[in-house]
Design an enzyme around this catalytic site. Structure first.
Site, PDB file in Angstrom:
ATOM      1  N   ASN A   9       0.908  -1.202   0.016  1.00 23.64           N
ATOM      2  CA  ASN A   9      -0.059  -0.078   0.074  1.00 23.64           C
ATOM      3  C   ASN A   9       0.829   1.244  -0.054  1.00 23.64           C
ATOM      4  O   ASN A   9       0.727   2.428  -0.708  1.00 23.64           O
ATOM      5  CB  ASN A   9      -0.924   0.088   1.261  1.00 23.64           C
ATOM      6  CG  ASN A   9      -2.083  -0.899   0.876  1.00 23.64           C
ATOM      7  OD1 ASN A   9      -3.018  -0.557   0.231  1.00 23.64           O
ATOM      8  ND2 ASN A   9      -2.323  -1.958   1.530  1.00 23.64           N
TER       9      ASN A   9
ATOM     10  N   HIS B 129      -7.752  -1.050   6.045  1.00 25.72           N
ATOM     11  CA  HIS B 129      -8.140  -2.020   6.712  1.00 25.72           C
ATOM     12  C   HIS B 129      -8.714  -3.054   5.715  1.00 25.72           C
ATOM     13  O   HIS B 129      -9.691  -2.551   5.098  1.00 25.72           O
ATOM     14  CB  HIS B 129      -9.082  -1.894   8.082  1.00 25.72           C
ATOM     15  CG  HIS B 129      -9.415  -3.222   8.761  1.00 25.72           C
ATOM     16  ND1 HIS B 129      -8.510  -3.814   9.347  1.00 25.72           N
ATOM     17  CD2 HIS B 129     -10.435  -4.023   8.532  1.00 25.72           C
ATOM     18  CE1 HIS B 129      -9.030  -5.005   9.805  1.00 25.72           C
ATOM     19  NE2 HIS B 129     -10.420  -5.166   9.115  1.00 25.72           N
TER      20      HIS B 129
END
Ligand code: GRF
Length: 217
Positions: free
Chosen positions: A17, A112
């Protein structure tokens, strides 16, 4: 572009990410620039990619601190030393003290791997499969002291296939994460939204929040 928001990325491991955010910020029109990548693990893989891209990195090893408070203080001062304005947690595996979370309220975001509020915590893919869920995904949200909670900025929805294993589902979700995280950081950095009563609302015309991206198989 002037006034790009200085962003600090926190990692503990792989950093895929983080890579997506670094790549997005390589566009000079992107509203955030990556000021520093900080890892609490000296051997986090993501550090190598960040260094190779010419991004400043720091290791603040939590094992070197006697308490969570001391570690968080060191983290906070490193972020301030790099003039960070927004924190993006990207697989950062440390629970933060309330003091740190509050100091960065509405300026710290996290990704998440689930459609929050479903499946907070670890092993979200395994749990979604065990439940027979037909859709799953990822969420970018502002960080609050309760783990994996806080106003939601963006979600990506992916289908769960009958043939899925935790690994295949995790990969589909991860691909979606790499799409929504740069979009969500851009919204925060450009001032397109604000938090009102624990809801994210748009301050710019044409933005509907939370951003929901359906990702088809
Ligand atoms: C991602 O699934 C992210 O949602 C979660 O931890 C994982 C980190 O992966 N918070 P990476 O380090 O970004 O590759």
């Amino acid at each position: 572009m002037t006034g790009r928001k200085k962003t600090g990325i926190l990692i503990s491991g792989r950093g895929s990410n983080m890579q997506a955010l670094i790549r997005a910020a390589q566009d000079p029109h992107y509203p955030a620039e990556i000021a520093v990548v900080i890892s609490n693990r000296p051997n986090a893989q993501g550090l190598d990619f960040a260094k190779a891209q010419g991004i400043r990195t720091e290791v603040i090893d939590h094992k070197a601190y006697g308490s969570r408070e001391d570690f968080d203080r060191a983290l906070d001062s490193a972020l301030r030393r790099h003039h960070v304005e927004i924190i993006a947690c990207a697989g950062f595996m440390r629970v933060m003290t309330k003091t740190l979370v509050e100091a960065w309220r509405d300026r710290m975001i996290n990704i998440h791997p689930s459609l929050l509020p479903a499946y907070k915590g670890l092993h979200s893919h395994e749990r979604a499969l065990a439940d027979g869920a037909t859709r799953h995904g990822a969420t970018v949200h502002f960080v609050r002291h309760d783990v994996d909670s806080g106003p939601i900025i963006a979600q990506a929805r992916v289908p769960v296939l009958k043939s899925d294993t935790p690994e295949t589902l995790a990969q589909r979700v991860l691909d979606a994460e790499h799409k929504i995280y740069p979009k969500a950081l851009a919204l925060v950095a450009s001032g397109a939204l604000r938090v009102e009563g624990e809801e994210v609302v748009a301050t710019a015309p044409g933005v509907t929040l939370p951003v929901v991206i359906p990702v088809l198989p």
